[in-house]
Design an enzyme around this catalytic site. Structure first.
Site, PDB file in Angstrom:
ATOM      1  N   HIS A   1      -3.177 -33.200   6.842  1.00  0.00           N
ATOM      2  CA  HIS A   1      -4.055 -34.143   6.297  1.00  0.00           C
ATOM      3  C   HIS A   1      -3.627 -35.343   5.980  1.00  0.00           C
ATOM      4  O   HIS A   1      -4.475 -36.583   5.693  1.00  0.00           O
ATOM      5  CB  HIS A   1      -4.675 -33.410   4.932  1.00  0.00           C
TER       6      HIS A   1
ATOM      7  N   ARG B   1      -5.425 -35.410  16.956  1.00  0.00           N
ATOM      8  CA  ARG B   1      -6.399 -36.048  16.058  1.00  0.00           C
ATOM      9  C   ARG B   1      -5.637 -36.460  14.676  1.00  0.00           C
ATOM     10  O   ARG B   1      -6.155 -37.224  13.849  1.00  0.00           O
ATOM     11  CB  ARG B   1      -7.631 -35.184  15.724  1.00  0.00           C
TER      12      ARG B   1
ATOM     13  N   GLU C   1       2.274 -15.002  11.891  1.00  0.00           N
ATOM     14  CA  GLU C   1       1.792 -15.529  10.851  1.00  0.00           C
ATOM     15  C   GLU C   1       0.459 -15.059  10.721  1.00  0.00           C
ATOM     16  O   GLU C   1      -0.366 -15.505  11.719  1.00  0.00           O
ATOM     17  CB  GLU C   1       1.760 -16.987  10.767  1.00  0.00           C
TER      18      GLU C   1
ATOM     19  N   THR D   1      -8.121 -24.464  12.463  1.00  0.00           N
ATOM     20  CA  THR D   1      -7.756 -23.385  13.392  1.00  0.00           C
ATOM     21  C   THR D   1      -8.740 -22.547  12.863  1.00  0.00           C
ATOM     22  O   THR D   1      -8.422 -21.693  11.786  1.00  0.00           O
ATOM     23  CB  THR D   1      -6.313 -23.114  13.395  1.00  0.00           C
TER      24      THR D   1
ATOM     25  N   GLU E   1       3.335 -26.449  14.832  1.00  0.00           N
ATOM     26  CA  GLU E   1       2.261 -25.509  15.115  1.00  0.00           C
ATOM     27  C   GLU E   1       1.838 -26.347  16.594  1.00  0.00           C
ATOM     28  O   GLU E   1       1.723 -27.458  16.778  1.00  0.00           O
ATOM     29  CB  GLU E   1       1.277 -25.451  14.378  1.00  0.00           C
TER      30      GLU E   1
ATOM     31  N   ASN F   1       2.150 -28.034   4.935  1.00  0.00           N
ATOM     32  CA  ASN F   1       1.412 -28.689   6.153  1.00  0.00           C
ATOM     33  C   ASN F   1       0.594 -29.956   5.752  1.00  0.00           C
ATOM     34  O   ASN F   1       0.108 -29.971   4.708  1.00  0.00           O
ATOM     35  CB  ASN F   1       0.088 -27.571   6.607  1.00  0.00           C
TER      36      ASN F   1
ATOM     37  N   ARG G   1      -1.687 -31.624  17.754  1.00  0.00           N
ATOM     38  CA  ARG G   1      -2.972 -30.980  18.610  1.00  0.00           C
ATOM     39  C   ARG G   1      -3.134 -31.774  19.967  1.00  0.00           C
ATOM     40  O   ARG G   1      -2.655 -32.891  20.019  1.00  0.00           O
ATOM     41  CB  ARG G   1      -4.212 -31.261  17.878  1.00  0.00           C
TER      42      ARG G   1
ATOM     43  N   HIS H   1      -3.615 -20.039   6.049  1.00  0.00           N
ATOM     44  CA  HIS H   1      -5.014 -20.491   6.342  1.00  0.00           C
ATOM     45  C   HIS H   1      -5.849 -20.324   4.886  1.00  0.00           C
ATOM     46  O   HIS H   1      -6.033 -19.279   4.773  1.00  0.00           O
ATOM     47  CB  HIS H   1      -5.516 -19.998   7.484  1.00  0.00           C
ATOM     48  N   GLY H   2      -6.392 -21.409   4.197  1.00  0.00           N
ATOM     49  CA  GLY H   2      -7.166 -21.055   3.206  1.00  0.00           C
ATOM     50  C   GLY H   2      -6.575 -20.668   1.856  1.00  0.00           C
ATOM     51  O   GLY H   2      -7.183 -20.353   0.965  1.00  0.00           O
TER      52      GLY H   2
ATOM     53  N   HIS I   1       0.889 -29.781  13.027  1.00  0.00           N
ATOM     54  CA  HIS I   1       0.170 -29.174  14.242  1.00  0.00           C
ATOM     55  C   HIS I   1      -0.115 -30.550  14.993  1.00  0.00           C
ATOM     56  O   HIS I   1      -0.837 -31.494  14.761  1.00  0.00           O
ATOM     57  CB  HIS I   1      -1.200 -28.608  13.783  1.00  0.00           C
TER      58      HIS I   1
HETATM   59  N1  PXP Z   1      -1.106 -22.058   9.302  1.00  0.00           N
HETATM   60  C1  PXP Z   1      -1.659 -22.383  10.343  1.00  0.00           C
HETATM   61  C2  PXP Z   1      -1.111 -21.748  11.560  1.00  0.00           C
HETATM   62  C3  PXP Z   1      -2.835 -23.206  10.609  1.00  0.00           C
HETATM   63  O1  PXP Z   1      -3.117 -23.742  11.707  1.00  0.00           O
HETATM   64  C4  PXP Z   1      -3.214 -23.785   9.449  1.00  0.00           C
HETATM   65  C5  PXP Z   1      -4.300 -24.793   9.316  1.00  0.00           C
HETATM   66  O2  PXP Z   1      -3.725 -25.991   9.859  1.00  0.00           O
HETATM   67  C6  PXP Z   1      -2.663 -23.498   8.065  1.00  0.00           C
HETATM   68  C7  PXP Z   1      -1.550 -22.694   8.192  1.00  0.00           C
HETATM   69  C8  PXP Z   1      -2.965 -24.317   6.780  1.00  0.00           C
HETATM   70  O3  PXP Z   1      -4.295 -23.990   6.425  1.00  0.00           O
HETATM   71  P1  PXP Z   1      -4.809 -24.745   5.055  1.00  0.00           P
HETATM   72  O4  PXP Z   1      -4.752 -26.086   5.415  1.00  0.00           O
HETATM   73  O5  PXP Z   1      -6.079 -24.018   4.947  1.00  0.00           O
HETATM   74  O6  PXP Z   1      -3.801 -24.344   3.962  1.00  0.00           O
END
Ligand code: PXP
Length: 245
Positions: A13, A52, A154, A104, A73, A10, A48, A195-196, A46
């Protein structure tokens, strides 16, 4: 046969950093190409509603130049849907979206939005796009996903990541993910996770054999500041490959 786990990187950032100066440094496309060359299986972005980080022009530029698939996303938004139908990425992951959130938070309520999800999933399918749902690892959410005819789910791994340092809590979250993954697989849904997830906790999820894809952003982009994106992706791929059973 060795199991293959896909890594979706992803790059939201990167766009956040680029937007901080309002110019084109760092270049999102350059970083996406670097991720592709380093072995990323997909590029995840993503778009949005508030734009952003990633913007419309970015996703069309990525689609034009990348060889690997884009995992797009999006929220349940008609405006974003029309962009995605024009873009035609490989896959879409429908996520919940709140303007005030930093990232998210939590999965989409697939039960509440089942009809709308089914409507989106049919339109996307008719344009050759696979739909996934970003949901909590709960049986009722998986069942609703199945009823909405998506390709897969997911699972939101935020609770697992937050519980990671407390063994009892961590094991509870892993069990929750294991049960939900097994149920989703029985329902013929593909299972992804995100996520995380980071360099310390990723290996704890590898014994869940149904998981075929991880989407990781924050940990990889953060590590890339110290070691470069190429090395950061190499290190994560090594974790996902070596421990795979
Ligand atoms: N998967 C989805 C659906 C997300 O919304 C995000 C956060 O944008 C991630 C994965 C990646 O999360 P992280 O940045 O914490 O690795």
């Amino acid at each position: 046969m060795k199991r293959k786990i896909n890594l979706g990187v992803n790059i939201d950032h990167v766009a956040t950093l680029r937007n901080a100066r309002g110019e084109n440094d760092p270049s999102l496309l350059e970083m996406a190409m670097c991720a592709q060359n380093a072995g990323a299986d997909l590029i995840t972005v993503h778009l949005r509603e508030d734009r952003r980080h990633v913007r419309d022009a970015d996703v069309f530029e990525l689609k034009k130049h990348l060889k690997i698939p884009i995992n797009f996303e999006m929220a349940l938004s008609d405006e974003i849907l029309s962009t995605v139908l024009e873009l035609k990425p490989y896959s879409v992951c429908i996520v919940p979206e709140k303007r005030e959130e930093v990232t998210t938070e939590g999965g989409l309520d697939a039960v509440q939005y089942k009809n709308k999800i089914a409507e989106y999933s049919e339109k996307l399918f008719n344009h050759g796009i696979q739909t996934y749902l970003f949901i909590e690892p709960e049986e009722k959410m998986v069942r609703a996903a199945k009823e909405a005819h998506v390709s897969g789910v997911e699972f939101h791994t935020g609770s697992f990541a937050r519980a990671f340092l407390i063994a009892k809590e961590r094991d509870k979250e892993i069990e929750r993910l294991r049960m939900a993954s097994s149920f989703a697989h029985k329902e013929s849904l593909e299972v992804h996770a995100g996520h995380g997830i980071n360099y310390f906790n990723a290996s704890y999820l590898l014994p869940i054999l149904e998981i075929s894809e991880f989407n990781i952003g924050h940990a990889i982009i953060s590590r890339s500041i110290a070691v470069g994106l190429n090395q950061a992706i190499y290190e994560m791929k090594k974790i996902l490959d070596c421990n795979a059973v």
